[in-house]
Write an enzyme that holds these catalytic residues in place. Structure first.
Site, PDB file in Angstrom:
ATOM      1  N   GLY A  52      -6.304  -6.631  -4.028  1.00  0.00           N
ATOM      2  CA  GLY A  52      -6.023  -6.538  -2.607  1.00  0.00           C
ATOM      3  C   GLY A  52      -4.590  -7.023  -2.407  1.00  0.00           C
ATOM      4  O   GLY A  52      -4.232  -8.116  -2.875  1.00  0.00           O
ATOM      5  N   ARG A  94       1.176  -5.527 -11.612  1.00  0.00           N
ATOM      6  CA  ARG A  94       0.649  -4.346 -10.904  1.00  0.00           C
ATOM      7  C   ARG A  94       1.807  -3.715 -10.113  1.00  0.00           C
ATOM      8  O   ARG A  94       2.501  -4.417  -9.373  1.00  0.00           O
ATOM      9  CB  ARG A  94      -0.498  -4.723  -9.944  1.00  0.00           C
ATOM     10  CG  ARG A  94      -1.760  -5.146 -10.693  1.00  0.00           C
ATOM     11  CD  ARG A  94      -2.990  -5.081  -9.820  1.00  0.00           C
ATOM     12  NE  ARG A  94      -3.478  -3.731  -9.652  1.00  0.00           N
ATOM     13  CZ  ARG A  94      -4.434  -3.410  -8.774  1.00  0.00           C
ATOM     14  NH1 ARG A  94      -4.964  -4.340  -7.993  1.00  0.00           N
ATOM     15  NH2 ARG A  94      -4.851  -2.163  -8.674  1.00  0.00           N
ATOM     16  N   GLN A 199     -14.933  -1.356  -5.407  1.00  0.00           N
ATOM     17  CA  GLN A 199     -14.603  -2.437  -4.460  1.00  0.00           C
ATOM     18  C   GLN A 199     -15.454  -2.339  -3.199  1.00  0.00           C
ATOM     19  O   GLN A 199     -15.748  -3.348  -2.552  1.00  0.00           O
ATOM     20  CB  GLN A 199     -13.122  -2.370  -4.062  1.00  0.00           C
ATOM     21  CG  GLN A 199     -12.136  -2.746  -5.152  1.00  0.00           C
ATOM     22  CD  GLN A 199     -11.671  -1.539  -5.913  1.00  0.00           C
ATOM     23  OE1 GLN A 199     -12.362  -0.525  -5.987  1.00  0.00           O
ATOM     24  NE2 GLN A 199     -10.496  -1.631  -6.508  1.00  0.00           N
ATOM     25  N   ASP A 240      -1.444  -0.541   0.414  1.00  0.00           N
ATOM     26  CA  ASP A 240      -0.761  -1.277  -0.661  1.00  0.00           C
ATOM     27  C   ASP A 240       0.748  -1.193  -0.527  1.00  0.00           C
ATOM     28  O   ASP A 240       1.474  -2.078  -0.964  1.00  0.00           O
ATOM     29  CB  ASP A 240      -1.217  -0.766  -2.023  1.00  0.00           C
ATOM     30  CG  ASP A 240      -2.636  -1.234  -2.282  1.00  0.00           C
ATOM     31  OD1 ASP A 240      -3.574  -0.542  -1.853  1.00  0.00           O
ATOM     32  OD2 ASP A 240      -2.796  -2.325  -2.863  1.00  0.00           O
TER      33      ASP A 240
HETATM   34  O1  MRU Z   1      -6.902  -1.981  -6.723  1.00  0.00           O
HETATM   35  P1  MRU Z   1      -7.129  -2.891  -5.564  1.00  0.00           P
HETATM   36  O2  MRU Z   1      -8.548  -3.329  -5.421  1.00  0.00           O
HETATM   37  O3  MRU Z   1      -6.153  -4.046  -5.544  1.00  0.00           O
HETATM   38  O4  MRU Z   1      -6.788  -1.994  -4.297  1.00  0.00           O
HETATM   39  C1  MRU Z   1      -6.858  -2.582  -3.040  1.00  0.00           C
HETATM   40  C2  MRU Z   1      -6.601  -1.649  -1.931  1.00  0.00           C
HETATM   41  O5  MRU Z   1      -6.267  -0.498  -2.101  1.00  0.00           O
HETATM   42  C3  MRU Z   1      -6.701  -2.232  -0.555  1.00  0.00           C
HETATM   43  O6  MRU Z   1      -7.155  -1.286   0.336  1.00  0.00           O
HETATM   44  C4  MRU Z   1      -5.322  -2.720  -0.118  1.00  0.00           C
HETATM   45  O7  MRU Z   1      -4.741  -3.523  -1.095  1.00  0.00           O
HETATM   46  C5  MRU Z   1      -5.385  -3.468   1.154  1.00  0.00           C
HETATM   47  S1  MRU Z   1      -6.136  -5.090   0.964  1.00  0.00           S
HETATM   48  C6  MRU Z   1      -6.047  -5.877   2.445  1.00  0.00           C
END
Ligand code: MRU
Length: 347
Positions: A52, A94, A199, A240
């Site tokens: 996230g 990441r 998720q 993101d």
């Molecule tokens: O791969 P992740 O679980 O880190 O991806 C998270 C997302 O795409 C969320 O929607 C985004 O980071 C917003 S979190 C408030």
């Protein structure tokens, strides 16, 4: 307005370590781990123990502060030089969520003019703590602004996890659900399971259920059917990275939902802090999309569900073009229309 829901604190600065909720173990186990080195922080981000965009940024900031505390340099110049190398190292964990870069850059900038080694160590910790504290206030404001767009008794569809554990508290898109609950709205939520790493089912369904929000879990390929037949009032997702023109990178599957929303005339909202807006990137073409390991697709919870050696493509994010986004919800307000001008203005 205080949201009364009890939230699990996903990360806590401990003075000499970071206490982190291990999201990989949810929903079966609530496990906290203690990170005592920058390498452990890198690994926790890369392996999705913390995930996230805002949560990644906060954890990385603590990781850099932790490294700073453990360092032994005689001069501030040497310390700062090495700090930028550690910045590059953590950023490499990441590539898509810009909050990671944003938070680490804030730490590096905070010590630019600090003259002594002790002062640098102290400032790094203070700045990291401040980022987490600010994020709480930011998410609450996003939640309130998001809720203001919902009709009475709303039924909303969401994707991935954008909740308290993806941030410091409350969440972004999910923040709007917590505000709705606090205000006594009769809210129903459909949560997509969000393949490949689930998720939606492991985290969002769990988090909303804990909070007493009416949540119904669906698989990703049920979204069109649900959006057509279940009177969905809006789709709300997180982000993101948002480019200067409003193109938005978010969890893989978001683009499909945005296209469906357009076809079915359902408002499609993106909820994110200003720190997720990257004005240095003109449009979605400039956003790096992380590709992750094939095991995320060929296996579920360690069990193989695909033939050995099958070719796999596993992009973790996709980019939704700005014209499919009805509004972008930030802590400072809701942005609609020509994002190129309005995002620059609000940031
Ligand atoms: O791969 P992740 O679980 O880190 O991806 C998270 C997302 O795409 C969320 O929607 C985004 O980071 C917003 S979190 C408030």
């Amino acid at each position: 307005m205080a949201i009364k829901q009890d939230f699990i604190k996903p990360m806590t600065w401990q003075g000499d370590s970071i206490k982190l909720l291990n999201q990989q173990k949810l929903p079966n186990e609530i496990e906290f781990i203690f990170l005592t080195s920058i390498e452990q922080v890198w690994d926790s981000i890369h392996s999705l123990k913390v995930r996230g965009a805002p949560a990644i940024g906060i954890t990385a900031a603590y990781g850099l502060a932790l490294w700073g505390l453990q360092s032994n340099y005689d001069s501030a110049t040497e310390f700062r030089h090495e700090l930028t190398k550690q910045f590059d190292y953590l950023v490499s964990s990441r590539p898509t969520a810009v909050n990671l870069y944003w938070a680490l850059e804030r730490l590096v900038n905070s010590v630019k003019y600090v003259e002594d080694v002790g002062g640098i160590k102290e400032t790094l910790v203070k700045e990291a703590v401040l980022i987490q504290e600010e994020d709480e206030r930011t998410c609450r404001a996003i939640g309130e602004n998001g809720f203001s767009l919902f009709p009475d008794n709303p039924t909303i569809l969401t994707h991935c996890n954008t909740g308290g554990i993806a941030t410091s508290k409350y969440g972004t898109a999910l923040g709007a659900f917590y505000v709705a609950k606090e205000k006594g709205a009769n809210l129903s939520v459909f949560a997509t399971e969000t393949r490949p790493v689930l998720q939606g089912s492991r985290l969002t369904a769990w988090e909303l259920q804990q909070a007493g929000v009416d949540v119904t879990l669906i698989t990703d390929n049920m979204a069109a059917h649900v959006m057509k037949n279940k009177k969905i009032d809006a789709v709300i997702v997180g982000a993101d990275r948002i480019a200067a023109n409003g193109d938005t990178a978010n969890k893989i599957g978001t683009l499909g939902l945005a296209l469906l929303a357009k076809a079915l005339n359902i408002p499609f909202y993106v909820a994110a802090p200003l720190s997720t807006i990257d004005l240095t990137v003109q449009d979605g073409n400039g956003i790096t999309i992380e590709e992750r390991s094939s095991e995320e697709v060929t296996h579920i919870a360690g069990t193989r569900i695909a033939p050995e050696n099958v070719k796999v493509y596993n992009p973790a994010f996709d980019v939704t073009p700005n014209h499919l986004i009805t509004a972008i919800i930030t802590e400072k307000g809701v942005v609609e229309g020509s994002y190129l001008e309005s995002l620059k203005e609000i940031k």
